[in-house]
Write a protein that holds these residues in place. Structure first.
Motif, PDB file in Angstrom:
ATOM      1  N   GLU A  38       0.737  -1.211   0.201  1.00 47.61           N
ATOM      2  CA  GLU A  38       0.156  -0.066   0.006  1.00 47.61           C
ATOM      3  C   GLU A  38       0.777   1.366   0.045  1.00 47.61           C
ATOM      4  N   ARG A  39       1.850   1.182   0.692  1.00 50.67           N
ATOM      5  CA  ARG A  39       2.658   2.476   0.875  1.00 50.67           C
ATOM      6  C   ARG A  39       3.486   2.873  -0.630  1.00 50.67           C
ATOM      7  N   ASP A  40       3.963   1.683  -1.052  1.00 49.47           N
ATOM      8  CA  ASP A  40       4.530   1.892  -2.515  1.00 49.47           C
ATOM      9  C   ASP A  40       3.671   1.744  -3.522  1.00 49.47           C
ATOM     10  N   LYS A  41       2.257   2.003  -3.278  1.00 46.16           N
ATOM     11  CA  LYS A  41       1.232   2.101  -4.294  1.00 46.16           C
ATOM     12  C   LYS A  41       1.593   0.677  -5.279  1.00 46.16           C
ATOM     13  N   TYR A  42       1.611  -0.457  -4.877  1.00 48.92           N
ATOM     14  CA  TYR A  42       1.538  -1.644  -5.709  1.00 48.92           C
ATOM     15  C   TYR A  42       2.897  -1.366  -6.801  1.00 48.92           C
ATOM     16  N   THR A  43       3.667  -0.947  -6.684  1.00 44.91           N
ATOM     17  CA  THR A  43       4.583  -0.604  -7.735  1.00 44.91           C
ATOM     18  C   THR A  43       6.074  -0.896  -7.109  1.00 44.91           C
ATOM     19  N   CYS A  44       6.804  -1.675  -8.338  1.00 42.32           N
ATOM     20  CA  CYS A  44       8.123  -1.879  -8.091  1.00 42.32           C
ATOM     21  C   CYS A  44       8.897  -0.671  -7.620  1.00 42.32           C
TER      22      CYS A  44
ATOM     23  N   MET B  18      12.189  -0.503  -7.982  1.00 43.11           N
ATOM     24  CA  MET B  18      13.419  -0.695  -8.626  1.00 43.11           C
ATOM     25  C   MET B  18      13.248  -0.159 -10.191  1.00 43.11           C
ATOM     26  N   CYS B  19      12.268  -0.928 -10.725  1.00 44.62           N
ATOM     27  CA  CYS B  19      11.946  -0.595 -12.141  1.00 44.62           C
ATOM     28  C   CYS B  19      10.559   0.143 -12.458  1.00 44.62           C
ATOM     29  N   GLY B  20       9.884   0.348 -11.370  1.00 44.92           N
ATOM     30  CA  GLY B  20       8.695   1.010 -11.514  1.00 44.92           C
ATOM     31  C   GLY B  20       7.286   0.538 -12.231  1.00 44.92           C
ATOM     32  N   VAL B  21       7.368  -0.738 -12.317  1.00 43.98           N
ATOM     33  CA  VAL B  21       6.357  -1.615 -12.661  1.00 43.98           C
ATOM     34  C   VAL B  21       5.351  -1.316 -11.864  1.00 43.98           C
ATOM     35  N   ARG B  22       4.108  -1.329 -12.379  1.00 47.53           N
ATOM     36  CA  ARG B  22       2.955  -1.597 -11.284  1.00 47.53           C
ATOM     37  C   ARG B  22       1.912  -2.570 -11.453  1.00 47.53           C
ATOM     38  N   GLY B  23       1.677  -3.172 -10.539  1.00 49.05           N
ATOM     39  CA  GLY B  23       0.727  -4.543 -10.424  1.00 49.05           C
ATOM     40  C   GLY B  23       1.607  -5.675 -10.885  1.00 49.05           C
ATOM     41  N   GLY B  24       1.000  -6.715 -10.989  1.00 54.82           N
ATOM     42  CA  GLY B  24       1.679  -7.860 -11.603  1.00 54.82           C
ATOM     43  C   GLY B  24       1.988  -8.615 -10.302  1.00 54.82           C
ATOM     44  N   TYR B  25       2.662  -9.729 -10.362  1.00 54.73           N
ATOM     45  CA  TYR B  25       3.179 -10.378  -9.276  1.00 54.73           C
ATOM     46  C   TYR B  25       4.407  -9.589  -8.621  1.00 54.73           C
ATOM     47  N   LEU B  26       4.068  -8.965  -7.400  1.00 50.32           N
ATOM     48  CA  LEU B  26       4.973  -8.214  -6.732  1.00 50.32           C
ATOM     49  C   LEU B  26       5.270  -9.048  -5.257  1.00 50.32           C
ATOM     50  N   GLU B  27       6.599  -8.615  -4.761  1.00 54.07           N
ATOM     51  CA  GLU B  27       7.141  -9.299  -3.547  1.00 54.07           C
ATOM     52  C   GLU B  27       7.337  -8.146  -2.716  1.00 54.07           C
ATOM     53  N   ALA B  28       7.269  -8.337  -1.421  1.00 53.82           N
ATOM     54  CA  ALA B  28       7.650  -7.568  -0.286  1.00 53.82           C
ATOM     55  C   ALA B  28       9.128  -8.011   0.019  1.00 53.82           C
ATOM     56  N   ASP B  29      10.078  -7.106  -0.146  1.00 50.06           N
ATOM     57  CA  ASP B  29      11.456  -7.482   0.131  1.00 50.06           C
ATOM     58  C   ASP B  29      11.772  -6.764   1.390  1.00 50.06           C
ATOM     59  N   HIS B  30      12.618  -7.457   2.206  1.00 49.15           N
ATOM     60  CA  HIS B  30      13.364  -6.708   3.430  1.00 49.15           C
ATOM     61  C   HIS B  30      14.711  -6.453   2.818  1.00 49.15           C
ATOM     62  N   ILE B  31      14.913  -5.111   3.240  1.00 50.63           N
ATOM     63  CA  ILE B  31      16.235  -4.627   2.853  1.00 50.63           C
ATOM     64  C   ILE B  31      17.469  -5.181   3.509  1.00 50.63           C
ATOM     65  N   LYS B  32      17.155  -5.244   4.939  1.00 50.28           N
ATOM     66  CA  LYS B  32      18.105  -5.901   5.698  1.00 50.28           C
ATOM     67  C   LYS B  32      17.449  -7.467   5.948  1.00 50.28           C
ATOM     68  N   PRO B  33      18.316  -8.357   5.590  1.00 54.52           N
ATOM     69  CA  PRO B  33      17.469  -9.805   5.463  1.00 54.52           C
ATOM     70  C   PRO B  33      16.757 -10.147   6.742  1.00 54.52           C
ATOM     71  N   PHE B  34      15.461 -10.635   6.640  1.00 59.61           N
ATOM     72  CA  PHE B  34      14.648 -11.288   7.614  1.00 59.61           C
ATOM     73  C   PHE B  34      15.703 -12.258   8.744  1.00 59.61           C
ATOM     74  N   ALA B  35      16.161 -13.077   8.130  1.00 59.58           N
ATOM     75  CA  ALA B  35      16.919 -14.060   9.260  1.00 59.58           C
ATOM     76  C   ALA B  35      18.094 -13.415   9.876  1.00 59.58           C
ATOM     77  N   TYR B  36      18.591 -12.479   9.423  1.00 61.87           N
ATOM     78  CA  TYR B  36      19.746 -11.584  10.120  1.00 61.87           C
ATOM     79  C   TYR B  36      19.340 -10.608  10.995  1.00 61.87           C
ATOM     80  N   PHE B  37      18.373 -10.114  10.937  1.00 61.76           N
ATOM     81  CA  PHE B  37      17.800  -8.786  11.342  1.00 61.76           C
ATOM     82  C   PHE B  37      16.433  -9.009  12.099  1.00 61.76           C
ATOM     83  N   PRO B  38      16.195  -9.875  12.994  1.00 62.04           N
ATOM     84  CA  PRO B  38      14.785 -10.140  13.566  1.00 62.04           C
ATOM     85  C   PRO B  38      14.131  -8.960  14.009  1.00 62.04           C
ATOM     86  N   GLU B  39      14.902  -7.970  14.582  1.00 65.99           N
ATOM     87  CA  GLU B  39      14.444  -6.689  15.212  1.00 65.99           C
ATOM     88  C   GLU B  39      13.953  -5.701  14.082  1.00 65.99           C
TER      89      GLU B  39
END
Length: 83
Positions: A20-26, A28-49
């Protein structure tokens, strides 16, 4: 435990807020909609906080998300030195 956290209600809510914050837009490339993924900038496994911090997330299309992925070995080398 990691699997439970990845599929928890908190994670689903975090993903929704990122999209919602990113308005369903990638972000990096600006594509809107389609198959989108929510990416953790600092990895999920290494930064639980940071797992549910919105500032640690971004919306990426599958193609752009694949470009950001590192091998488990490389990720361990990078993040065990900085943690």
């Amino acid at each position: 435990l990691d699997r439970l956290a990845r599929y928890s209600i908190e994670t689903r809510e975090w993903r929704r807020k990122i999209f919602e914050r990113d308005k369903y837009t990638c972000q990096m490339c600006g594509v809107r909609g389609g198959y989108l993924e929510a990416d953790h900038i600092k990895p999920f496994a290494y930064f639980p906080e940071l797992r549910y911090e919105l500032e640690n997330g971004r919306t990426l299309c599958r193609s752009c998300h694949n470009k950001t992925k590192l091998s488990a070995k490389k990720m361990k080398e990078i993040y065990t030195e900085t943690v």
